[in-house]
Design a protein around this motif. Structure first.
Motif, PDB file in Angstrom:
ATOM      1  N   THR A 123       5.301 -31.922  10.381  1.00  0.00           N
ATOM      2  CA  THR A 123       4.206 -31.264   9.653  1.00  0.00           C
ATOM      3  C   THR A 123       4.423 -31.307   8.157  1.00  0.00           C
TER       4      THR A 123
ATOM      5  N   THR B 139       1.030 -30.210  18.043  1.00  0.00           N
ATOM      6  CA  THR B 139       2.139 -29.597  17.302  1.00  0.00           C
ATOM      7  C   THR B 139       1.895 -28.139  16.933  1.00  0.00           C
TER       8      THR B 139
ATOM      9  N   ASP C 244       3.941 -25.144  18.583  1.00  0.00           N
ATOM     10  CA  ASP C 244       5.350 -25.175  18.192  1.00  0.00           C
ATOM     11  C   ASP C 244       5.547 -24.664  16.768  1.00  0.00           C
TER      12      ASP C 244
ATOM     13  N   THR D 161      -1.590 -28.883  11.111  1.00  0.00           N
ATOM     14  CA  THR D 161      -1.115 -29.369  12.401  1.00  0.00           C
ATOM     15  C   THR D 161      -2.253 -29.921  13.246  1.00  0.00           C
TER      16      THR D 161
ATOM     17  N   SER E 107       8.077 -30.825  15.727  1.00  0.00           N
ATOM     18  CA  SER E 107       6.721 -30.531  15.264  1.00  0.00           C
ATOM     19  C   SER E 107       6.730 -29.951  13.860  1.00  0.00           C
TER      20      SER E 107
END
Length: 478
Positions: free
Chosen positions: A30, A158, A161, A154, A26
């Motif tokens: 990003t 995600t 995380d 995000t 994640s």
């Protein structure tokens, strides 16, 4: 397929599972901005970890009283709350990266003042108008804006995380900073010509360096960090006409748009959002009042007074405490996915609260340290789920303002605590602060679960993959 190929395939499968389940994927998807924000906070918390170890001891060496220490921490938090409130409400219009740069500059300047001066009022003034962590916590203008940016970068899949790793690495930064500060202090004290005051002053050199580093990281962030507002395409004449029409008493149409009346940033937060946040803000105020009473700076001071530990030993204990917090926070993202955000917040934070409540009970160092490690190991597991919860419960365009108000209220609630503890310490009732703080934290945990376990989330967000609106889910379903 031979045994080597089978084992290799299993290893790759396990590695892929860990890559996804741990949340590293994640963070990777990003992008660069997330890495820069995480690295910036890690460096900042390195500096905060060092100052949390020495601040109370530094003031004691300078001859300041316990009530003066409490006043200093209270006023520092008050200054942080005002600065955080102003900058978070201005961040989206000024530019988030510019605010990061300016806050890093204030941090560096404040570190220079603490490096050169010993006068209480000069240090207090620098702490109030600058950025310094007297308690080891991140109460300045950085965190609310960083969490808003990470939430912006995000999606619901995600976010937990990424925010978890944001907390994990910051705990590691605090751990390293505390350990390094403890070892450096003991090493320099053994050298000729190094007084205890001079040693403590030297620690603030790292504070200056980390402030400059935060300024540098902001320069490498991209436009993706900024909020993108829809704008109407119009020529210069239309823009002038709209400005003239906006001064009239009534709204009039310009093309297909209606010119909105100017509103304060707070009133732009929807009533639905405010109804949720009022309850959360009240509970957070209770929690932060408790945290302010027993911050790690004051906990270090309590341990030093009760057991007379060496600074290197104290640094070892607090560093281990932060490392345990880092390890546990790695699991916050996966737990949030399986248990839900609110359940993760409550069930991880409650044992930490009980440890604070019982902290003064043991008379030996061993059981005291066990309670310290339980507190520190579980204390930060609620941070990432809490930020994800706020981001999921409010509209995307409200996040910076809401997180700014949240940060400000948390800081305002925290600022009362140090003065209470300072007064108790001055009358040899230091232990009362931990009992009261633990009871308040338990009340926060139970209230949080009762009020928010079934709140609907992600109603304002669209899926980052296909653009369709995200499924309406309760926290129990997430």
């Amino acid at each position: 397929m031979n045994r080597y190929q089978i084992n290799s395939s299993r290893l790759r499968g396990t590695a892929r599972w860990l890559y996804h389940e741990s949340g590293i994927r994640s963070v990777h998807v990003t992008g660069r901005d997330a890495w820069l924000i995480i690295l910036a906070r890690t460096c900042r918390m390195f500096a905060f970890g060092g100052t949390s170890l020495i601040m109370a001891l530094f003031f004691n060496t300078l001859g300041f009283s316990d009530p003066q220490l409490g006043l200093f921490m209270t006023m520092t938090l008050a200054g942080d709350s005002v600065l955080s409130f102003v900058l978070t409400f201005m961040a989206d219009s000024l530019g988030r990266r510019r605010v990061f740069f300016g806050a890093g500059l204030l941090m560096a300047v404040c570190g220079l003042v603490f490096f050169y001066f010993e006068n209480f009022w000069i240090l207090l003034l620098a702490a109030v108008i600058g950025v310094v962590s007297a308690s080891g916590g991140d109460f300045g203008p950085f965190r609310a804006i960083e969490e808003s940016v990470l939430s912006h970068l995000t999606n619901p899949e995600t976010r937990s995380d990424v925010l978890s790793w944001y907390v994990v690495t910051s705990n590691l930064g605090s751990a390293v900073g505390t350990e390094v500060a403890g070892q450096v202090i003991e090493s320099l004290k053994m050298r000729d010509g190094w007084s205890e005051k001079r040693v403590y002053h030297a620690v603030f050199v790292a504070y200056v360096i980390m402030g400059v580093a935060n300024m540098g990281f902001s320069c490498f962030m991209t436009d993706n960090c900024e909020i993108i507002k829809p704008t109407q395409s119009m020529d210069e004449g239309a823009q002038t006409a709209q400005r003239l029409l906006s001064n009239s008493d009534e709204d009039e149409d310009v093309g297909d748009e209606t010119v909105p009346q100017r509103k304060s940033r707070f009133t732009e937060i929807s009533s639905t959002t405010r109804s949720i946040m009022y309850k959360l803000w009240f509970l957070l105020a209770v929690d932060c009042l408790a945290d302010g009473m027993v911050s790690y700076t004051l906990t270090n001071y309590y341990l030093d007074r009760k057991f007379h530990l060496s600074k290197s030993k104290l640094g070892d204990l607090m560093s281990t405490n932060y490392i345990l917090g880092s390890i546990s926070t790695v699991f916050a993202g996966p737990l949030a996915r399986h248990l839900g955000l609110v359940n993760t917040m409550v069930f991880t934070h409650l044992p930490s609260s009980v440890a604070v409540l019982l902290f003064p009970v043991p008379q030996g160092i061993v059981f005291t340290v066990i309670l310290l490690f339980i507190r520190g190991g579980l204390n930060n597991m609620d941070q990432a789920p809490r930020a994800a919860f706020i981001a999921a419960a409010v509209k995307p365009e409200e996040r910076t303002a809401v997180m700014g108000v949240t940060s400000t209220l948390r800081t305002l609630a925290s600022l009362v605590g140090p003065s209470i503890t300072g007064a108790l310490a001055d009358t040899n009732k230091f232990w009362v602060a931990f009992v009261a703080a633990g009871a308040l934290r338990v009340a926060y945990d139970l209230g949080l679960w009762a009020m928010f376990v079934n709140v609907k989330l992600h109603e304002h967000e669209e899926s980052g993959q296909d653009g369709s609106k995200a499924r309406r889910v309760t926290d129990e379903e997430e």
